[in-house]
Design a protein around this motif. Structure first.
Motif, short mmCIF file in Angstrom:
data_model
loop_
_atom_site.label_atom_id
_atom_site.label_comp_id
_atom_site.label_asym_id
_atom_site.label_seq_id
_atom_site.Cartn_x
_atom_site.Cartn_y
_atom_site.Cartn_z
N ILE A 123 12.37 -24.97 34.56
CA ILE A 123 11.64 -25.75 33.51
C ILE A 123 12.73 -25.67 32.65
N LEU A 124 13.84 -26.26 31.43
CA LEU A 124 14.27 -26.24 30.63
C LEU A 124 14.16 -27.52 29.58
N HIS A 176 8.44 -23.99 18.30
CA HIS A 176 7.27 -24.57 19.39
C HIS A 176 7.56 -22.89 20.94
N ASN A 177 8.64 -21.66 20.66
CA ASN A 177 8.35 -21.17 21.61
C ASN A 177 7.26 -20.11 21.32
N ALA A 178 6.99 -19.84 19.64
CA ALA A 178 5.75 -18.81 18.64
C ALA A 178 4.46 -19.86 19.02
N LEU A 179 4.52 -21.53 19.23
CA LEU A 179 3.41 -21.93 19.78
C LEU A 179 2.40 -22.39 21.01
N LEU A 180 3.73 -22.39 22.14
CA LEU A 180 3.25 -22.10 23.60
C LEU A 180 3.05 -21.24 23.90
N ASN A 181 3.76 -19.70 23.58
CA ASN A 181 3.42 -18.17 23.79
C ASN A 181 1.49 -18.15 23.63
N LEU A 182 1.62 -18.86 22.48
CA LEU A 182 0.27 -18.59 21.54
C LEU A 182 -1.23 -19.19 22.31
N VAL A 183 -0.76 -20.68 23.22
CA VAL A 183 -1.36 -20.96 24.14
C VAL A 183 -1.40 -21.04 25.85
N ASP A 184 -1.26 -20.03 25.64
CA ASP A 184 -0.97 -19.74 27.16
C ASP A 184 -0.39 -20.11 28.46
N PRO A 224 3.30 -19.38 28.93
CA PRO A 224 4.53 -18.54 28.63
C PRO A 224 5.62 -18.95 29.25
N CYS A 225 6.39 -19.03 27.51
CA CYS A 225 8.19 -19.98 26.94
C CYS A 225 8.92 -18.77 26.94
N THR A 226 10.26 -18.64 27.36
CA THR A 226 11.28 -17.90 26.34
C THR A 226 12.54 -18.97 25.06
N ALA A 227 12.50 -18.44 24.78
CA ALA A 227 13.96 -19.42 23.69
C ALA A 227 15.12 -19.05 23.80
N LEU A 228 15.99 -19.32 23.47
CA LEU A 228 17.58 -19.47 23.51
C LEU A 228 18.30 -20.52 22.38
N HIS A 229 18.93 -19.83 21.97
CA HIS A 229 19.09 -20.87 20.21
C HIS A 229 20.69 -20.01 19.44
N GLY A 230 21.36 -20.12 18.85
CA GLY A 230 22.89 -19.80 18.39
C GLY A 230 22.65 -18.53 17.40
N GLY A 274 9.66 -19.74 35.41
CA GLY A 274 9.83 -20.36 33.79
C GLY A 274 10.12 -21.15 33.11
N ILE A 275 9.63 -20.88 31.71
CA ILE A 275 10.22 -22.28 31.11
C ILE A 275 10.73 -22.14 30.02
N MET A 276 12.41 -22.14 29.66
CA MET A 276 13.04 -21.77 28.47
C MET A 276 12.92 -22.94 27.50
N LEU A 277 13.20 -23.37 26.36
CA LEU A 277 13.29 -24.02 25.20
C LEU A 277 14.53 -23.18 24.26
N CYS A 278 15.21 -24.32 24.72
CA CYS A 278 16.70 -24.21 24.02
C CYS A 278 17.23 -25.25 23.07
N THR A 279 18.61 -25.21 22.71
CA THR A 279 19.52 -26.16 22.26
C THR A 279 21.02 -26.30 22.93
N ASP A 280 21.43 -26.47 22.39
CA ASP A 280 22.61 -27.27 23.29
C ASP A 280 23.19 -26.40 23.38
N VAL A 281 22.93 -25.35 23.30
CA VAL A 281 23.58 -24.20 23.62
C VAL A 281 24.14 -23.68 24.69
N ALA A 282 23.18 -23.85 25.61
CA ALA A 282 22.54 -23.87 27.38
C ALA A 282 23.52 -25.22 27.81
N ALA A 283 23.87 -26.23 26.52
CA ALA A 283 24.11 -27.33 27.55
C ALA A 283 25.01 -27.86 28.14
N ARG A 284 25.93 -26.96 28.05
CA ARG A 284 27.74 -26.49 28.65
C ARG A 284 27.68 -26.10 29.96
#
Length: 679
Positions: A367-368, A380-388, A390-396, A416-426
């Motif tokens: 999931i992206l 949201h990356n810190a919060l979701l990992n805190l509530v079990d 698991p996810c990763t983050a990608l931003h500029g 897996g789950i990756m939270l990102c900005t539009d850095v991963a949109a193109r």
């Protein structure tokens, strides 16, 4: 009326698969003349074999059968053919079939095709063929320059180029981008790099300051995702790069959205391309082919009802702005329920993936999740990992090494789950992504198309799903999506399936100091990004329920936030800058010109008022001085009064930010009337 479906794990994640158009006819080749060195004898065009192409991307024509409009087979270099076989690439896509013959003939091309349709190979193969046919050497310098908007896209393009060039032992390749060590890049450029992948900021820096970087013999310039590069504010850099590079060259512009209809990219194409370019839109040509073939089927079937319905469905599916294999939907969610719905969705999908892995041995869900700001991703990356979860983050704003590691780890992961900005949109080709979740709305329908394009890519036939979170006041945005030929329907979630964790969420944010501080930064960044949205008639920050939005970030009372456009914090604009001419390579929110002019006029009026007040005050002071000194018959200047005041404050020990030292006060003790807390 929009269709409604329920998201449920018992119904294959609640999404019904779309029908795909079958038996796509091959597109007509472009009329260009190819050099005789690339042609074999004229033969009849072989019959295209039947290919299982679930996403409608392949043409069924292999690279060995590629020909010009006269039926002459184009023979690629033997090493290139071997590399394609090792990569298990046999058949061409539509954009490759339409552009590669023209590019091999030396034409300037503006190419447009849907995401995941093979645009990277469409410009890499001609670049490598040119270097192989001319036997390019290090001493000749750089032959091909490929400009990418983001570091991740540059890394991915370079990885594909390196695979294609494994059999070409004498050809060299390299990459330069912000965040990497500049000295190593300069050494490689001085030795000679035949094919160079670069981001615009670092490329301009090396062109201006690296001695021995030879580009005077350069043959090909490729600008990938040209509209995105301009959107990130690199117009000046691109113009400077184009002016430095040789004029006699071949130029290619590629994008997933139509470049020729945008004014800024039109200007760029006019500057970058000397003659008249060949404009190829693979999606439009494919649509015309399907419509002609469907009309022939209708005539053969005597216009029966079944055939007409099937032809209309195939033609409508081909006219969609996104690829066929993506099933798209939206959820209307109140602002205070946004995180609850996101938590419910992610926890449900992660549990479904874990259960499938245990029972059937199948892979879990990949999931992206897209956010509008870097601060929101971090929170949201810190919060979701805190509530079990698991996810990763990608931003500029991440360091380059961390960004690269995170990106490739997620590419190689099966779930897996990756939270990102539009850095991963193109342009990023992340394999087997199951869901694209847009938690924050995109800036325009074009960005929505690029975000959704991260799933159902290539010819593997993997289905993708996309989910958009929409506030009730943002429903008008769906009309713009439908005008852009985006098929989207409404999803609903059963109330008994919703996991209400709002109270625990608020208590967690209140109890954890660092999480609360991150939540405040994310809340402010969200509002500031919302106020800078391009479509202000729909996304109006002053129509938001701020208290409800604050609850989505875990606050019962909204924190203070300044929405002035000029007071943007670095946390809400995803950019990368360093001393080496690095690039702002991600989701920089462009402030509306009207908003800028309003702020500028307001600021100017305030400055004029202050100046008027100062002039009136100075005039009154000068008049009083004239009255006092009228007996002497002259006017005291203002600077004289200022000097006198300074001398008096020095004598009293009140002048300066530190204690005053004098013969009367050798130890610098403060005066009795000095009530300041700090000296």
């Amino acid at each position: 009326m929009s269709k409604r479906r329920r998201i449920d794990e018992n119904e294959e994640d609640g999404i019904v698969s779309q029908q795909k158009p079958e038996d796509l006819d091959q597109n007509l080749p472009v009329k260009v003349s190819l050099p005789q060195s690339l042609l074999r004898k004229k033969i009849e065009t072989p019959q295209a074999p039947s290919v299982a192409d679930n996403n409608g991307v392949l043409t069924g024509i292999s690279f060995e059968q590629m020909c010009d409009d006269e039926g002459n087979i184009i023979q690629l270099h033997k090493n290139t053919q071997n590399a394609l076989k090792k990569m298990r690439i046999q058949y061409m896509t539509h954009i490759q079939q339409q552009t590669i013959p023209s590019l091999l003939a030396g034409r300037d091309v503006i190419g447009t095709a849907k995401t995941g349709s093979g645009k990277t190979l469409a410009f890499l193969i001609p670049c490598i063929e040119l270097m192989a046919q001319t036997n390019w050497r290090r001493i000749n310098g750089t032959a091909c320059v490929i400009i990418s908007p983001t570091r991740e896209l540059a890394l991915q393009t370079y990885s594909t180029a390196r695979e294609l060039m494994t059999e070409h032992a004498t050809l060299t390749h390299g990459i330069i981008m912000g965040g990497a060590k500049r000295d190593k890049e300069a050494d490689a450029l001085q030795r000679g790099v035949g094919l160079l992948v670069a981001t615009p900021g670092r490329l301009l820096d090396h062109l201006n300051s690296t001695k021995g970087f030879t580009v005077k013999y350069m043959k090909i310039l490729v600008i990938d995702e040209a509209d995105r590069i301009l959107q990130l504010g690199f117009e000046k850099e691109l113009r400077a790069i184009i002016n430095i590079l040789p004029k006699q060259r071949q130029t290619m512009l590629f994008s997933a959205t139509n470049i020729s209809i945008q004014s800024n990219t039109k200007d760029l194409a006019r500057i970058a391309i000397q003659g008249k370019p060949l404009e190829i839109n693979a999606s439009e040509l494919e649509q015309k082919k399907l419509q002609s073939s469907s009309s022939m089927q209708v005539q053969e079937m005597n216009s029966t009802h079944s055939s007409s319905s099937s032809s209309s469905s195939s033609s409508s599916s081909s006219s969609e702005a996104t690829v066929v294999g993506v099933h798209q939907g939206f959820i209307v969610c109140p602002a205070q329920m946004r995180f609850v719905m996101l938590f419910t969705f992610l926890s449900t999908m992660s549990n479904i993936g874990a259960d499938k892995q245990k029972k059937d041995g199948k892979k879990g869900k990949k999931i992206l999740v897209f956010f509008s700001t870097c601060a929101s991703v971090e929170f949201h990356n810190a919060l979701l990992n805190l509530v079990d979860i698991p996810c990763t983050a990608l931003h500029g704003k991440m360091k380059q090494q961390k960004r690269t590691t995170t990106f490739f780890d997620f590419c190689h992961a099966t779930s897996g789950i990756m939270l990102c900005t539009d850095v991963a949109a193109r342009g990023l080709d992340i394999p087997e992504v199951d869901w694209i979740v847009q938690y924050d709305p995109p800036d325009d329908p074009k960005e929505y198309i690029h975000r959704v394009g991260r799933t159902a890519r290539g010819v593997s036939g993997i289905r993708g799903r996309a989910l958009l979170f929409v506030l009730p006041e943002e429903m008008q945005f769906l009309q713009f999506l439908r005008k852009a030929n985006v098929p989207i329907e409404e999803f609903t979630v059963k109330k008994e399936k919703i996991v209400d964790v709002q109270k625990q969420y608020e208590s967690l944010v209140a109890a954890n100091f660092y999480l609360g501080r991150m939540a405040k930064d994310a809340f402010r960044a969200y509002l500031q990004a919302y106020s800078a949205h391009a479509m202000k008639t729909i996304f109006d920050v002053y129509h938001l329920d701020i208290a409800a939005v604050a609850r989505a970030f875990g606050f019962d009372q909204p924190p203070k936030c300044d929405l002035e456009a000029e007071q943007y914090d670095a946390k809400n604009i995803d950019i990368n800058e360093d001393d080496s001419g690095d690039e702002m390579d991600q989701d920089k929110h462009s402030i509306d010109q009207k908003q800028k002019s309003k702020v500028r006029k307001k600021k100017q009026s305030q400055m004029n008022n202050n100046n008027n007040n100062n002039e009136q005050q100075q005039q009154s002071e000068s008049e009083s001085d004239n009255i006092i000194d009228g007996q002497r018959g002259h006017q005291r200047p203002n600077n004289w009064m200022r000097k006198k005041e300074i001398q008096q404050r020095k004598r009293q020990g009140k002048f300066g930010d530190s204690h005053s030292f004098s013969a009367d006060n050798p130890y610098g003790r403060r005066s009795s009337d000095d009530k300041r807390q700090f000296k």
